[in-house]
Scaffold this motif. Structure first.
Motif, mmCIF file in Angstrom:
data_model
loop_
_atom_site.group_PDB
_atom_site.id
_atom_site.type_symbol
_atom_site.label_atom_id
_atom_site.label_comp_id
_atom_site.label_asym_id
_atom_site.label_seq_id
_atom_site.Cartn_x
_atom_site.Cartn_y
_atom_site.Cartn_z
ATOM 1 N N ALA A 113 0.936 -1.117 -0.061
ATOM 2 C CA ALA A 113 0.047 -0.103 -0.185
ATOM 3 C C ALA A 113 0.857 1.264 0.175
ATOM 4 N N GLU A 114 1.931 1.256 0.489
ATOM 5 C CA GLU A 114 3.060 2.633 0.580
ATOM 6 C C GLU A 114 3.764 2.554 -0.584
ATOM 7 N N THR A 115 4.393 1.620 -1.195
ATOM 8 C CA THR A 115 5.284 1.841 -1.963
ATOM 9 C C THR A 115 4.540 1.583 -3.723
ATOM 10 N N LYS A 116 3.571 0.709 -3.535
ATOM 11 C CA LYS A 116 2.650 0.349 -4.693
ATOM 12 C C LYS A 116 3.529 -0.678 -5.568
ATOM 13 N N LYS A 117 4.390 -1.331 -5.120
ATOM 14 C CA LYS A 117 5.008 -2.294 -5.609
ATOM 15 C C LYS A 117 4.560 -3.686 -5.508
ATOM 16 N N PRO A 118 4.663 -4.371 -6.418
ATOM 17 C CA PRO A 118 3.993 -6.015 -6.365
ATOM 18 C C PRO A 118 4.547 -7.013 -5.044
ATOM 19 N N LEU A 119 3.856 -7.660 -4.202
ATOM 20 C CA LEU A 119 4.078 -8.307 -3.172
ATOM 21 C C LEU A 119 4.191 -9.682 -3.564
ATOM 22 N N GLU A 120 5.608 -10.214 -3.665
ATOM 23 C CA GLU A 120 5.785 -11.810 -3.908
ATOM 24 C C GLU A 120 5.477 -12.748 -2.737
ATOM 25 N N GLY A 121 4.938 -13.848 -2.839
ATOM 26 C CA GLY A 121 4.825 -14.627 -1.482
ATOM 27 C C GLY A 121 3.830 -14.340 -0.524
ATOM 28 N N VAL A 122 2.666 -13.793 -1.206
ATOM 29 C CA VAL A 122 1.554 -13.780 -0.367
ATOM 30 C C VAL A 122 0.409 -15.093 -0.707
ATOM 31 N N VAL A 123 0.055 -15.542 0.212
ATOM 32 C CA VAL A 123 -0.726 -16.681 0.166
ATOM 33 C C VAL A 123 -2.311 -16.176 0.265
ATOM 34 N N VAL A 124 -3.001 -16.627 -0.760
ATOM 35 C CA VAL A 124 -4.231 -16.297 -0.971
ATOM 36 C C VAL A 124 -5.429 -17.668 -1.105
ATOM 37 N N VAL A 125 -6.144 -17.755 -0.090
ATOM 38 C CA VAL A 125 -6.975 -18.999 -0.124
ATOM 39 C C VAL A 125 -8.374 -18.620 -0.260
ATOM 40 N N ALA A 126 -9.058 -19.657 -1.471
ATOM 41 C CA ALA A 126 -10.477 -19.322 -1.730
ATOM 42 C C ALA A 126 -11.208 -20.544 -0.818
ATOM 43 N N ILE A 127 -12.024 -20.145 -0.008
ATOM 44 C CA ILE A 127 -13.034 -21.357 0.957
ATOM 45 C C ILE A 127 -14.309 -21.393 0.142
ATOM 46 N N TYR A 128 -14.695 -22.722 -0.072
ATOM 47 C CA TYR A 128 -15.885 -22.869 -0.516
ATOM 48 C C TYR A 128 -16.855 -23.585 0.195
ATOM 49 N N SER A 129 -18.160 -23.214 0.420
ATOM 50 C CA SER A 129 -19.147 -23.580 1.232
ATOM 51 C C SER A 129 -20.486 -23.370 0.821
ATOM 52 N N THR A 130 -21.403 -24.597 1.523
ATOM 53 C CA THR A 130 -22.765 -24.416 1.290
ATOM 54 C C THR A 130 -23.699 -24.254 2.376
ATOM 55 N N SER A 131 -24.824 -23.842 2.446
ATOM 56 C CA SER A 131 -25.814 -23.954 3.531
ATOM 57 C C SER A 131 -27.031 -24.773 3.087
ATOM 58 N N ASP A 132 -27.623 -25.258 4.143
ATOM 59 C CA ASP A 132 -28.888 -26.270 4.072
ATOM 60 C C ASP A 132 -30.051 -25.062 3.805
ATOM 61 N N VAL A 133 -30.787 -25.575 2.719
ATOM 62 C CA VAL A 133 -31.939 -24.737 2.353
ATOM 63 C C VAL A 133 -33.017 -24.937 3.367
ATOM 64 N N ILE A 134 -33.050 -26.034 4.036
ATOM 65 C CA ILE A 134 -34.009 -25.873 5.325
ATOM 66 C C ILE A 134 -33.419 -26.331 6.623
ATOM 67 N N GLY A 135 -33.328 -25.546 7.584
ATOM 68 C CA GLY A 135 -32.568 -25.754 8.637
ATOM 69 C C GLY A 135 -33.511 -26.293 9.939
ATOM 70 N N GLY A 136 -32.798 -26.558 11.053
ATOM 71 C CA GLY A 136 -33.588 -26.917 12.287
ATOM 72 C C GLY A 136 -33.933 -25.521 13.138
ATOM 73 N N PRO A 137 -34.164 -25.924 14.382
ATOM 74 C CA PRO A 137 -34.441 -24.987 15.177
ATOM 75 C C PRO A 137 -33.561 -23.846 15.283
ATOM 76 N N GLY A 138 -32.236 -23.986 15.019
ATOM 77 C CA GLY A 138 -31.229 -23.025 15.110
ATOM 78 C C GLY A 138 -31.160 -22.396 13.916
ATOM 79 N N GLY A 139 -31.906 -22.617 12.609
ATOM 80 C CA GLY A 139 -31.628 -22.003 11.548
ATOM 81 C C GLY A 139 -30.851 -22.894 10.791
ATOM 82 N N PRO A 140 -30.482 -22.488 9.454
ATOM 83 C CA PRO A 140 -29.789 -23.477 8.425
ATOM 84 C C PRO A 140 -28.212 -23.640 8.840
ATOM 85 N N SER A 141 -27.524 -24.551 8.763
ATOM 86 C CA SER A 141 -26.240 -24.585 8.948
ATOM 87 C C SER A 141 -25.181 -24.541 7.965
ATOM 88 N N SER A 142 -24.051 -24.174 8.004
ATOM 89 C CA SER A 142 -23.313 -23.845 6.723
ATOM 90 C C SER A 142 -22.238 -24.915 6.992
#
Length: 219
Positions: A40-69
């Protein structure tokens, strides 16, 4: 594309060999994500940053506590010398009584702001507190789906109609100044998947923190 075709083939195999079971599954698909991480300060590229994408689903019909993910998968990538990372598209099958959630992201590099805390642009400037609102186009799953460097003016605050201009695909991380800031930035909830790059980097940072109590960055 290969992952999407694989998912289709799996569903076709279920249809042919297990016709009853085939009706119990749906295709889950997320696109390729591509971005550039810079200082953010130098505007130079940063090498060696790890980026993780996390995929998830949620129940369409939930229990008393609501849909679980539930998290169903994750992928990680490292930025190269130009600060660029690429996470391939992801395809699998999911239960028909579930729905897709938006992809969540972890961004981590020792000594920098990231998912654990600190100032990360444009996410920090996109957030509103009155009223609480986070523009959908500021979310990483949108930011990393557009061509890197393309720009768009969006509404930041729906009440005041304040606008900001965001640059798609580019995220700026700020240098952290104190031991406490680095300690907070390393407090990331680790997904229960095989993510050797992320786990190794967090372990190395935690070891560094144990050996450098009271550290402050020299400016």
């Amino acid at each position: 594309m290969r992952q999407f075709v694989t998912g289709i083939l799996i569903l076709l195999a279920l249809t042919i060999f297990y016709p009853q079971a085939s009706h119990a599954w749906l295709i889950f698909h997320k696109p390729e994500y591509r971005g550039k991480i810079i200082d953010a300060e130098t505007k130079k590229p940063l090498e060696g940053v790890v980026v993780v994408a996390i995929y998830s689903t949620s129940d369409v019909i939930g229990g008393p506590g609501g849909p679980s993910s539930r998290e169903i998968g994750a992928r990680e990538a490292l930025t190269d010398e130009n600060g660029i990372f690429v996470i391939p598209s992801y395809t699998t099958i999911m239960n028909p009584i579930a729905r897709e959630n938006g992809t969540q992201f972890i961004i981590f590099k020792a000594g920098y702001s990231g998912s654990g805390g600190g100032r990360v642009l444009p996410f920090t400037i996109c957030r509103n507190s009155d009223p609480y609102y986070f523009p959908p186009k500021c979310h990483p799953r949108v930011l990393f789906s557009k061509p890197i460097g393309s720009r768009e003016e969006i509404i930041k605050n729906p009440r005041t109609r304040e606008t900001i201009t965001i640059t798609y695909g580019i995220v700026e991380l700020t240098r952290l100044d104190t031991w406490d800031e680095r300690d907070t930035a390393s407090l990331i909830s680790e997904p229960e998947f095989h993510l050797p790059i992320l786990y190794k980097m967090i372990a190395e940072e935690n070891k560094w923190l144990r050996n450098h109590k009271g550290w402050r960055r020299r400016k």
